[in-house]
Design a protein around this motif. Structure first.
Motif, short mmCIF file in Angstrom:
data_model
loop_
_atom_site.label_atom_id
_atom_site.label_comp_id
_atom_site.label_asym_id
_atom_site.label_seq_id
_atom_site.Cartn_x
_atom_site.Cartn_y
_atom_site.Cartn_z
N ARG A 120 -25.56 107.66 47.50
CA ARG A 120 -24.11 107.56 47.55
C ARG A 120 -23.49 108.48 46.52
O ARG A 120 -24.06 108.72 45.46
N LYS A 121 -22.32 109.00 46.84
CA LYS A 121 -21.60 109.84 45.88
C LYS A 121 -20.51 109.00 45.23
O LYS A 121 -20.20 107.91 45.69
N SER A 122 -19.89 109.58 44.23
CA SER A 122 -18.79 108.90 43.57
C SER A 122 -17.71 108.55 44.60
O SER A 122 -17.41 109.36 45.47
N SER A 123 -17.17 107.35 44.48
CA SER A 123 -16.12 106.78 45.34
C SER A 123 -16.62 106.30 46.71
O SER A 123 -15.86 105.72 47.47
N GLU A 124 -17.89 106.54 47.01
CA GLU A 124 -18.45 105.96 48.24
C GLU A 124 -18.91 104.54 47.95
O GLU A 124 -19.07 104.14 46.80
N SER A 125 -19.15 103.78 49.00
CA SER A 125 -19.53 102.39 48.75
C SER A 125 -20.57 101.90 49.76
O SER A 125 -20.86 102.58 50.74
N ILE A 127 -21.70 98.12 51.84
CA ILE A 127 -21.28 96.76 52.16
C ILE A 127 -22.53 95.91 52.34
O ILE A 127 -23.45 96.29 53.06
N ILE A 128 -22.56 94.76 51.68
CA ILE A 128 -23.67 93.83 51.84
C ILE A 128 -23.14 92.58 52.52
O ILE A 128 -22.19 91.95 52.03
N GLY A 129 -23.73 92.23 53.65
CA GLY A 129 -23.26 91.06 54.40
C GLY A 129 -21.83 91.31 54.88
O GLY A 129 -21.45 92.46 55.13
N ASP A 130 -21.06 90.24 54.99
CA ASP A 130 -19.70 90.38 55.53
C ASP A 130 -18.67 90.70 54.47
O ASP A 130 -17.63 91.28 54.76
N ASN A 131 -18.96 90.31 53.23
CA ASN A 131 -17.85 90.35 52.28
C ASN A 131 -18.21 90.81 50.87
O ASN A 131 -17.54 90.47 49.91
N ILE A 132 -19.28 91.57 50.75
CA ILE A 132 -19.58 92.13 49.43
C ILE A 132 -19.57 93.65 49.52
O ILE A 132 -20.27 94.24 50.34
N GLU A 133 -18.74 94.25 48.68
CA GLU A 133 -18.66 95.70 48.66
C GLU A 133 -18.99 96.22 47.26
O GLU A 133 -18.47 95.71 46.27
N ILE A 134 -19.89 97.18 47.23
CA ILE A 134 -20.22 97.81 45.94
C ILE A 134 -19.81 99.27 46.00
O ILE A 134 -20.29 100.03 46.83
N ILE A 135 -18.87 99.62 45.13
CA ILE A 135 -18.32 100.98 45.13
C ILE A 135 -18.86 101.75 43.93
O ILE A 135 -18.85 101.24 42.81
N VAL A 136 -19.33 102.95 44.18
CA VAL A 136 -19.73 103.83 43.07
C VAL A 136 -18.46 104.45 42.53
O VAL A 136 -17.84 105.29 43.20
N SER A 137 -18.04 104.02 41.37
CA SER A 137 -16.73 104.44 40.89
C SER A 137 -16.80 105.73 40.06
O SER A 137 -15.93 106.57 40.15
N GLU A 138 -17.86 105.85 39.28
CA GLU A 138 -17.93 106.99 38.37
C GLU A 138 -19.39 107.29 38.06
O GLU A 138 -20.18 106.37 37.86
N ILE A 139 -19.74 108.55 38.02
CA ILE A 139 -21.10 108.92 37.60
C ILE A 139 -20.97 109.89 36.43
O ILE A 139 -20.27 110.90 36.53
N GLU A 140 -21.60 109.51 35.32
CA GLU A 140 -21.50 110.38 34.15
C GLU A 140 -22.86 110.39 33.46
O GLU A 140 -23.34 109.34 33.02
N ASN A 141 -23.46 111.55 33.38
CA ASN A 141 -24.81 111.68 32.81
C ASN A 141 -25.75 110.68 33.46
O ASN A 141 -25.90 110.67 34.67
N ASP A 142 -26.32 109.77 32.64
CA ASP A 142 -27.29 108.82 33.22
C ASP A 142 -26.65 107.46 33.48
O ASP A 142 -27.31 106.45 33.52
N ARG A 143 -25.35 107.43 33.63
CA ARG A 143 -24.64 106.17 33.79
C ARG A 143 -23.83 106.13 35.08
O ARG A 143 -23.18 107.10 35.44
N VAL A 144 -23.88 105.01 35.73
CA VAL A 144 -23.08 104.83 36.95
C VAL A 144 -22.15 103.65 36.73
O VAL A 144 -22.57 102.60 36.27
N LYS A 145 -20.89 103.86 37.02
CA LYS A 145 -19.95 102.75 36.95
C LYS A 145 -19.76 102.19 38.36
O LYS A 145 -19.44 102.93 39.28
N LEU A 146 -19.99 100.89 38.52
CA LEU A 146 -19.88 100.27 39.84
C LEU A 146 -18.70 99.32 39.86
O LEU A 146 -18.41 98.65 38.88
N CYS A 147 -18.03 99.27 40.99
CA CYS A 147 -17.00 98.25 41.20
C CYS A 147 -17.52 97.34 42.31
O CYS A 147 -18.05 97.82 43.30
#
Lengths: 88, 139
Positions: free
Chosen positions: A6-11, A13-33
């Motif tokens: 996944r790239k930044s801002s892509e997400s 969906i797990i099951g019907d109602n769980i969404e995990i969004i890749v919000s930011e990628i910086e060096n070795d860190r990923v921020k997830l929403c």
């Protein structure tokens, strides 16, 4: 194990109602929403593991174990102290 | 270990430390005392002052890794503030077979010795394992 790129801002969906969004990628860190229902527990894995270890540590406290471990640990420390003194 | 560990160990309470957030899994317990059998021992007991449990055997991580130098998250740095003087203890899981002893190097207890404020933190060091086998033969 399923592996998805996944790239930044892509997400995903797990099951019907769980969404995990890749919000930011910086060096070795990923921020997830994460969008999920309130009743779904979301924890960092290391927190869960530390909690389990704390519970086990508390259960296993005994004077016998303590005394045994103390002499081993202090000996380990002493032998290390001697070694590091030698370096100076 | 039952009844009063204090009496069991015949050791004097050195310091009461306060956890705003408690320890993970024991969030309701905020005040703990650190007990040490003798001054130069690296093994200590961290016991709730409210009741005999929770109690944890904790270790000075420097005795395990002489260059133990945790990197705190930005959040934790702010939590303790610039003027803090932090010391660390690591939680030890004991087993009847001592050689299986585990130490959590990833999540030490940070204590500001100036204020006795304490928090179990997650350090950013990637090479500090959650389950470190104290006696290398077990690794």
């Amino acid at each position: 194990m399923l592996v998805i790129n996944r790239k930044s801002s892509e997400s995903i969906i797990i099951g019907d109602n769980i969404e995990i969004i890749v919000s930011e990628i910086e060096n070795d860190r990923v921020k997830l929403c994460i969008n999920a229902p309130r009743e779904v527990s979301i924890l960092r894995k290391e927190l869960l593991e530390t909690r389990k270890l704390n519970v086990q540590a508390n259960e296993n406290v005994s004077k016998q174990n303590f005394t045994q471990l103390k002499s081993l640990a202090d000996n380990m420390k002493k032998s290390r102290d001697v070694k590091s003194d030698g370096k100076h | 270990m039952t009844a009063s560990h204090l009496k069991d160990f015949e050791i004097v309470p050195k310091d009461v430390i306060h956890f705003d957030e408690g320890m993970f899994g024991f969030e309701d317990y905020k005040d703990f005392v650190i007990m040490q059998e003798d001054d130069d021992s690296c093994l200590m007991l961290l016991q709730s002052i409210q009741s005999e449990h929770p109690a944890f055997v904790v270790m000075d991580p420097v005795a395990i890794m002489s260059d133990y130098s945790p990197i705190l998250s930005k959040h934790d740095k702010e939590y303790f503030g610039k003027d803090s003087n932090l010391k660390y203890l690591v939680v030890t899981v004991m087993f009847s077979d001592v050689s299986k002893t585990l130490v959590n190097l990833k999540s030490p207890i940070a204590i500001d010795v100036n204020t006795n404020k304490a928090k179990q933190v997650f350090v950013e060091n990637e090479d500090y394992p959650i389950r470190y086998h104290l006696f290398e033969s077990e690794q």
